[in-house]
Design a protein around this motif. Structure first.
Motif, PDB file in Angstrom:
ATOM      1  N   GLY A  59      45.441  41.945  52.104  1.00 57.22           N
ATOM      2  CA  GLY A  59      44.041  42.022  52.471  1.00 57.22           C
ATOM      3  C   GLY A  59      43.579  43.456  52.351  1.00 57.22           C
ATOM      4  O   GLY A  59      44.171  44.358  52.913  1.00 57.22           O
ATOM      5  N   SER A  60      42.507  43.673  51.586  1.00 58.39           N
ATOM      6  CA  SER A  60      42.052  45.056  51.416  1.00 58.39           C
ATOM      7  C   SER A  60      40.625  45.068  50.912  1.00 58.39           C
ATOM      8  O   SER A  60      40.102  44.069  50.430  1.00 58.39           O
ATOM      9  CB  SER A  60      42.937  45.796  50.411  1.00 58.39           C
ATOM     10  N   SER A  61      40.004  46.234  51.010  1.00 59.02           N
ATOM     11  CA  SER A  61      38.654  46.399  50.481  1.00 59.02           C
ATOM     12  C   SER A  61      38.630  46.309  48.971  1.00 59.02           C
ATOM     13  O   SER A  61      37.558  46.215  48.366  1.00 59.02           O
ATOM     14  CB  SER A  61      38.080  47.753  50.922  1.00 59.02           C
ATOM     15  N   LEU A  62      39.801  46.330  48.323  1.00 56.49           N
ATOM     16  CA  LEU A  62      39.841  46.196  46.865  1.00 56.49           C
ATOM     17  C   LEU A  62      39.201  44.888  46.407  1.00 56.49           C
ATOM     18  O   LEU A  62      38.697  44.794  45.295  1.00 56.49           O
ATOM     19  CB  LEU A  62      41.295  46.244  46.367  1.00 56.49           C
ATOM     20  N   ALA A  63      39.249  43.882  47.283  1.00 56.35           N
ATOM     21  CA  ALA A  63      38.707  42.575  46.901  1.00 56.35           C
ATOM     22  C   ALA A  63      37.212  42.633  46.645  1.00 56.35           C
ATOM     23  O   ALA A  63      36.657  41.747  46.003  1.00 56.35           O
ATOM     24  CB  ALA A  63      39.008  41.547  47.981  1.00 56.35           C
ATOM     25  N   MET A  64      36.539  43.658  47.148  1.00 53.55           N
ATOM     26  CA  MET A  64      35.095  43.754  46.978  1.00 53.55           C
ATOM     27  C   MET A  64      34.707  44.852  45.976  1.00 53.55           C
ATOM     28  O   MET A  64      33.532  45.159  45.819  1.00 53.55           O
ATOM     29  CB  MET A  64      34.435  44.041  48.334  1.00 53.55           C
ATOM     30  N   GLN A  65      35.703  45.437  45.315  1.00 50.90           N
ATOM     31  CA  GLN A  65      35.419  46.548  44.419  1.00 50.90           C
ATOM     32  C   GLN A  65      35.608  46.143  42.964  1.00 50.90           C
ATOM     33  O   GLN A  65      36.345  45.214  42.647  1.00 50.90           O
ATOM     34  CB  GLN A  65      36.342  47.739  44.738  1.00 50.90           C
ATOM     35  N   THR A  66      34.922  46.833  42.079  1.00 50.44           N
ATOM     36  CA  THR A  66      35.077  46.629  40.637  1.00 50.44           C
ATOM     37  C   THR A  66      35.311  47.976  39.983  1.00 50.44           C
ATOM     38  O   THR A  66      35.018  49.028  40.550  1.00 50.44           O
ATOM     39  CB  THR A  66      33.836  45.959  40.024  1.00 50.44           C
ATOM     40  N   GLY A  67      35.814  47.915  38.786  1.00 51.89           N
ATOM     41  CA  GLY A  67      36.070  49.153  38.060  1.00 51.89           C
ATOM     42  C   GLY A  67      37.478  49.655  38.289  1.00 51.89           C
ATOM     43  O   GLY A  67      38.043  49.478  39.363  1.00 51.89           O
ATOM     44  N   VAL A  68      38.056  50.262  37.253  1.00 52.80           N
ATOM     45  CA  VAL A  68      39.423  50.750  37.319  1.00 52.80           C
ATOM     46  C   VAL A  68      39.403  52.269  37.412  1.00 52.80           C
ATOM     47  O   VAL A  68      38.666  52.937  36.698  1.00 52.80           O
ATOM     48  CB  VAL A  68      40.223  50.312  36.071  1.00 52.80           C
ATOM     49  N   SER A  69      40.210  52.787  38.309  1.00 51.59           N
ATOM     50  CA  SER A  69      40.343  54.230  38.439  1.00 51.59           C
ATOM     51  C   SER A  69      41.759  54.532  38.903  1.00 51.59           C
ATOM     52  O   SER A  69      42.417  53.669  39.500  1.00 51.59           O
ATOM     53  CB  SER A  69      39.334  54.796  39.441  1.00 51.59           C
ATOM     54  N   PRO A  70      42.268  55.730  38.641  1.00 45.72           N
ATOM     55  CA  PRO A  70      43.605  56.080  39.124  1.00 45.72           C
ATOM     56  C   PRO A  70      43.736  55.924  40.634  1.00 45.72           C
ATOM     57  O   PRO A  70      44.786  55.522  41.134  1.00 45.72           O
ATOM     58  CB  PRO A  70      43.754  57.548  38.697  1.00 45.72           C
ATOM     59  N   GLU A  71      42.648  56.221  41.364  1.00 43.83           N
ATOM     60  CA  GLU A  71      42.702  56.122  42.814  1.00 43.83           C
ATOM     61  C   GLU A  71      42.916  54.676  43.267  1.00 43.83           C
ATOM     62  O   GLU A  71      43.675  54.410  44.201  1.00 43.83           O
ATOM     63  CB  GLU A  71      41.422  56.674  43.431  1.00 43.83           C
ATOM     64  N   ARG A  72      42.248  53.728  42.603  1.00 44.09           N
ATOM     65  CA  ARG A  72      42.382  52.331  42.998  1.00 44.09           C
ATOM     66  C   ARG A  72      43.745  51.773  42.591  1.00 44.09           C
ATOM     67  O   ARG A  72      44.301  50.924  43.287  1.00 44.09           O
ATOM     68  CB  ARG A  72      41.239  51.510  42.404  1.00 44.09           C
ATOM     69  N   ILE A  73      44.273  52.223  41.475  1.00 51.55           N
ATOM     70  CA  ILE A  73      45.627  51.816  41.090  1.00 51.55           C
ATOM     71  C   ILE A  73      46.622  52.317  42.127  1.00 51.55           C
ATOM     72  O   ILE A  73      47.514  51.576  42.575  1.00 51.55           O
ATOM     73  CB  ILE A  73      45.973  52.358  39.688  1.00 51.55           C
ATOM     74  N   THR A  74      46.470  53.575  42.532  1.00 52.80           N
ATOM     75  CA  THR A  74      47.357  54.146  43.554  1.00 52.80           C
ATOM     76  C   THR A  74      47.221  53.402  44.870  1.00 52.80           C
ATOM     77  O   THR A  74      48.223  53.094  45.537  1.00 52.80           O
ATOM     78  CB  THR A  74      47.042  55.639  43.764  1.00 52.80           C
ATOM     79  N   ASP A  80      44.732  38.728  46.292  1.00 56.36           N
ATOM     80  CA  ASP A  80      45.906  39.184  45.550  1.00 56.36           C
ATOM     81  C   ASP A  80      45.584  39.329  44.058  1.00 56.36           C
ATOM     82  O   ASP A  80      45.985  40.298  43.411  1.00 56.36           O
ATOM     83  CB  ASP A  80      47.056  38.198  45.736  1.00 56.36           C
ATOM     84  N   LYS A  81      44.831  38.368  43.522  1.00 56.39           N
ATOM     85  CA  LYS A  81      44.493  38.396  42.095  1.00 56.39           C
ATOM     86  C   LYS A  81      43.597  39.576  41.739  1.00 56.39           C
ATOM     87  O   LYS A  81      43.580  40.020  40.580  1.00 56.39           O
ATOM     88  CB  LYS A  81      43.808  37.087  41.699  1.00 56.39           C
ATOM     89  N   LYS A  82      42.843  40.074  42.714  1.00 60.56           N
ATOM     90  CA  LYS A  82      41.965  41.204  42.438  1.00 60.56           C
ATOM     91  C   LYS A  82      42.762  42.407  41.941  1.00 60.56           C
ATOM     92  O   LYS A  82      42.264  43.216  41.148  1.00 60.56           O
ATOM     93  CB  LYS A  82      41.184  41.577  43.702  1.00 60.56           C
ATOM     94  N   ILE A  83      44.006  42.517  42.383  1.00 59.18           N
ATOM     95  CA  ILE A  83      44.846  43.632  41.961  1.00 59.18           C
ATOM     96  C   ILE A  83      45.161  43.562  40.469  1.00 59.18           C
ATOM     97  O   ILE A  83      45.526  44.560  39.854  1.00 59.18           O
ATOM     98  CB  ILE A  83      46.121  43.680  42.835  1.00 59.18           C
ATOM     99  N   PHE A  84      44.999  42.364  39.866  1.00 55.99           N
ATOM    100  CA  PHE A  84      45.147  42.256  38.408  1.00 55.99           C
ATOM    101  C   PHE A  84      44.230  43.249  37.697  1.00 55.99           C
ATOM    102  O   PHE A  84      44.554  43.759  36.623  1.00 55.99           O
ATOM    103  CB  PHE A  84      44.778  40.850  37.921  1.00 55.99           C
ATOM    104  N   SER A  85      43.039  43.471  38.279  1.00 54.09           N
ATOM    105  CA  SER A  85      42.041  44.319  37.648  1.00 54.09           C
ATOM    106  C   SER A  85      42.561  45.739  37.405  1.00 54.09           C
ATOM    107  O   SER A  85      42.042  46.454  36.556  1.00 54.09           O
ATOM    108  CB  SER A  85      40.777  44.399  38.517  1.00 54.09           C
ATOM    109  N   TYR A  86      43.592  46.112  38.163  1.00 52.81           N
ATOM    110  CA  TYR A  86      44.123  47.471  38.050  1.00 52.81           C
ATOM    111  C   TYR A  86      45.421  47.502  37.254  1.00 52.81           C
ATOM    112  O   TYR A  86      46.197  48.456  37.340  1.00 52.81           O
ATOM    113  CB  TYR A  86      44.321  48.054  39.458  1.00 52.81           C
TER     114      TYR A  86
END
Length: 217
Positions: free
Chosen positions: A22-37, A66-72
């Motif tokens: 569970g994370s705020s990543l689920a509501m975010q779009t776009g790829v960045s090194p910070e989000r991958i980290t 969980d699938k949202k992490i695919f974006s990164y």
């Protein structure tokens, strides 16, 4: 709380029906090194901090968070399995698990959306859930009653309709009915097919899961 209860009751498998991360990543779009980290940190945090017991496996069906992490560029359950030998990935969205003989199949599902809030006496929208399962079975070309019971995560609304073989998995937090889990006992016939099941609602209170009544099926 889950691991303490499982260890005390000699439970061998814990099923998670999605949104392990569970994370705020689920509501975010776009790829960045910070989000991958950040994604890697979330996965590593689970691996490092969730209790480990070599006698308890955790079988995980991935959900929409969980699938949202695919974006990164990451596959979270696969990465977690490499870090923890107790993790059994079950894919994402849907799976069937054979727990005994050929006629001992459990369906696990993580809907990608909420359902209309038409509530009946069972506490949730039975017609929408039945239609959802029927559509899945039709798409997969499997019989509607192929699964002994269908477990659904995502909805944060723990209830059951055993007439339609539907069980909504409790959320540990922010569940509309009770925070907790189901303890499920499965009994088999002489051919290792499911003969019956018993559901025990576990209520989360002060970081402990407390067993309540037993519901036969």
């Amino acid at each position: 709380a889950v691991y303490n209860y499982a260890t005390a009751k000699n439970i061998k498998v814990v099923f998670n029906t999605g949104d392990l991360f569970g994370s705020s990543l689920a509501m975010q779009t776009g790829v960045s090194p910070e989000r991958i980290t950040t994604s890697l940190n979330i996965i590593e945090s689970f691996a490092d901090n969730v209790p480990y017991d070599k006698n308890v496996y955790q079988a995980v069906l991935g959900g929409n968070h969980d699938k949202k992490i695919f974006s990164y560029g990451l596959e979270p359950l696969g990465l977690l399995q490499k870090m923890r030998e107790d993790i059994i990935p079950l894919g994402y969205d849907h799976c069937q698990v054979i727990v005994g003989g050929a006629n001992s199949i459990l369906g696990l599902h993580h809907p990608q959306r909420r359902f209309p809030e038409t509530i009946d006496e069972t506490g949730y929208n039975v017609a929408s859930l039945v239609n959802y399962i029927s559509t899945y079975c039709g798409n997969q070309k499997i019989a509607r009653d192929a699964n002994y019971v269908n477990f659904l995560g995502h909805l944060h609304r723990s209830m059951m309709d055993l007439d339609n073989s539907l069980v909504l998995v409790p959320s540990l937090l922010r569940d509309r009915y009770f925070n907790g889990a189901w303890h499920i006992k499965i009994y088999f016939d002489d051919k290792r097919n499911i003969d019956s099941m018993v559901f025990i609602p576990l209520i989360l209170e002060q970081d402990k899961l407390l067993a309540t009544s037993e519901i036969p099926y």
